[in-house]
Design an enzyme around this catalytic site. Structure first.
Site, PDB file in Angstrom:
ATOM      1  N   ARG A  11      -3.033 -11.346  -0.535  1.00 16.06           N
ATOM      2  CA  ARG A  11      -3.164 -10.943   0.831  1.00 16.06           C
ATOM      3  C   ARG A  11      -4.326  -9.948   0.899  1.00 16.06           C
ATOM      4  O   ARG A  11      -5.401 -10.151   1.162  1.00 16.06           O
ATOM      5  CB  ARG A  11      -2.102 -10.201   1.402  1.00 16.06           C
ATOM      6  CG  ARG A  11      -2.008 -10.071   2.964  1.00 16.06           C
ATOM      7  CD  ARG A  11      -2.539  -9.139   3.371  1.00 16.06           C
ATOM      8  NE  ARG A  11      -1.908  -7.655   2.740  1.00 16.06           N
ATOM      9  CZ  ARG A  11      -3.027  -6.498   2.948  1.00 16.06           C
ATOM     10  NH1 ARG A  11      -4.197  -6.263   3.432  1.00 16.06           N
ATOM     11  NH2 ARG A  11      -2.128  -5.601   2.392  1.00 16.06           N
ATOM     12  N   HIS A 204       0.166   2.836  -2.095  1.00 18.56           N
ATOM     13  CA  HIS A 204      -0.781   1.716  -2.022  1.00 18.56           C
ATOM     14  C   HIS A 204      -2.166   2.393  -2.263  1.00 18.56           C
ATOM     15  O   HIS A 204      -2.924   2.743  -1.391  1.00 18.56           O
ATOM     16  CB  HIS A 204      -0.540   1.163  -0.418  1.00 18.56           C
ATOM     17  CG  HIS A 204      -1.420  -0.401  -0.453  1.00 18.56           C
ATOM     18  ND1 HIS A 204      -1.232  -1.460  -0.234  1.00 18.56           N
ATOM     19  CD2 HIS A 204      -2.900  -0.358  -0.031  1.00 18.56           C
ATOM     20  CE1 HIS A 204      -2.145  -2.297   0.039  1.00 18.56           C
ATOM     21  NE2 HIS A 204      -3.187  -1.539   0.186  1.00 18.56           N
ATOM     22  N   CYS A 237     -10.497  -4.045   2.381  1.00 14.88           N
ATOM     23  CA  CYS A 237     -10.219  -4.329   3.598  1.00 14.88           C
ATOM     24  C   CYS A 237     -11.549  -4.543   4.563  1.00 14.88           C
ATOM     25  O   CYS A 237     -12.407  -3.548   4.514  1.00 14.88           O
ATOM     26  CB  CYS A 237      -9.308  -2.902   4.414  1.00 14.88           C
ATOM     27  SG  CYS A 237      -9.255  -3.327   6.102  1.00 14.88           S
ATOM     28  N   ASN A 246      -7.613  -2.948  -4.903  1.00  9.42           N
ATOM     29  CA  ASN A 246      -6.490  -2.224  -4.909  1.00  9.42           C
ATOM     30  C   ASN A 246      -6.339  -1.764  -6.540  1.00  9.42           C
ATOM     31  O   ASN A 246      -7.021  -2.494  -7.458  1.00  9.42           O
ATOM     32  CB  ASN A 246      -5.186  -2.966  -4.927  1.00  9.42           C
ATOM     33  CG  ASN A 246      -5.046  -3.374  -3.305  1.00  9.42           C
ATOM     34  OD1 ASN A 246      -5.892  -4.265  -2.814  1.00  9.42           O
ATOM     35  ND2 ASN A 246      -4.145  -2.711  -2.585  1.00  9.42           N
TER      36      ASN A 246
END
Ligand code: HMG
Ligand code: MG
Length: 297
Positions: A11, A204, A237, A246
């Site tokens: 994702r 996160h 993003c 990430n």
């Protein structure tokens, strides 16, 4: 001690890649992640397909997905339309995603900070009534590219309201990867003072400034046991200028293996998947651990 890795590669990772992978390749990626021992794999998003075209095939992906026993496959859902779509395709776990700042709320959700709660409230209520598990993210926990540093109290206020909707966990997002361990300590202090302990929190971290692993260790030492990571360190993003990948799942597993902390994940199998994926995405994995292991695999 055991750490649960909340894998976001399919994702958060794929939403920011310029190459759009065929749906069968995404399904194979997810299958390989489960085979490597990951038990929570965020599979896709039911957002507006023109906002994130990379994940516009969410329905088709879920319909074709072979679900491994004991593995959860959450999806991002921003609104009731997204929830309807998720329910039609057999989803059992969703995640809503709020913003601590006005600028990102507007850019990512087309809402204000206040009106995002009006969008999320019926989603959580209906999802819980259907027996779904609902997680919440809060983005821009340390700084925002348009507004600069973000006060911990502002993050706690938004985070508590998201939890109060009925979410089981709040994932603290350093969306643009600028936080350092001192910022993490200060934010966790503020949550503790606000009555939210580490058992309700996950972290996160994006790795823009190379701080994600240090920040994670800081959070683990404060009692947090759920860590978001993306296999190969892909991601970002599309609505946050300067967001990069990430924390790489391999970097996390290497550190946790070294600390003797159980994750149930097979590092070499995961790195082999990242090398396979890097070939398909046309760029090498940014993970140092993947690069080091590439010589042996
Ligand atoms: P909007 O334009 O305000 O939508 O977008 P709307 O509610 O006004 O609806 C407009 C039209 O879109 C309607 O169709 C809706 O049905 C349709 P019409 O009646 O005009 O024909 N629509 C949808 N269609 C399919 N699926 C849907 C959906 N919703 C509305 N779910 C919206 C508001 C929230 C939809 C939009 O802003 C959006 O999709 N945003 C998502 C952006 C995104 O995915 N960003 C990346 C994920 S967040 C992230 O990466 C951060 C995180 O990793 C943590 C961190 O790092 O900090 C989680
Ligand atoms: Mg993210």
């Amino acid at each position: 001690m055991r750490v649960t890795i909340y894998e976001v590669g399919p994702r958060d990772g794929l939403q920011n890649e310029s190459a759009v992978l065929p749906v069968e390749v995404k399904a194979e990626f997810i299958r390989r992640l489960a085979e490597a021992g990951l038990t929570t794999i965020e599979a896709t998003s039911f957002v507006h397909p023109t906002w994130v075209p990379q994940l516009a095939d969410a329905a088709e992906l879920l319909d074709g997905l072979t679900r491994a026993p004991g593995v959860r496959y959450p999806v991002l859902v921003p609104n009731e339309r997204g929830l309807d779509r998720a329910l039609e395709h057999g989803v059992t776990d969703i995640a809503i995603f709020g913003s601590a700042t006005e600028s990102f709320a507007r850019r990512n959700l087309n809402r204000t900070v206040e009106s995002q709660f009006e969008m999320f409230a019926p989603v959580v209520e209906r999802a819980l009534a259907h027996g779904l598990r609902v997680r919440a993210y809060v983005s821009m926990c340390f700084a925002d590219p348009w507004e600069g540093p973000v006060a911990p109290a502002q993050v706690v206020e938004v985070g508590r309201r998201l939890l109060d909707l009925g979410c089981y966990e709040l994932s603290l997002g350093d969306t643009i990867g600028v936080g350092t361990p001192g910022h993490v300590e200060a934010l966790l202090d503020a949550f503790e003072a606000g009555g939210v302990g580490p058992d309700r929190l996950a972290v996160h971290f994006h790795d823009t400034y190379g701080q994600a692993l240090a920040n994670t260790l800081t959070a683990l030492r404060r009692g947090i046991t759920v860590v978001d990571a993306s296999t190969g360190g892909i991601g970002g993003c599309p609505y946050a200028k300067s967001a990069t990948g990430n924390l790489a799942t391999e970097d996390l597993v290497w550190m946790l293996d070294g600390l003797g902390v159980e994750t149930g994940v097979d590092l070499r199998s995961l790195a082999a998947t990242s090398l396979w994926l890097a070939g398909l995405l046309g760029r090498p994995s940014p993970s140092r651990v993947v690069q080091a292991l590439a010589k042996e695999i």
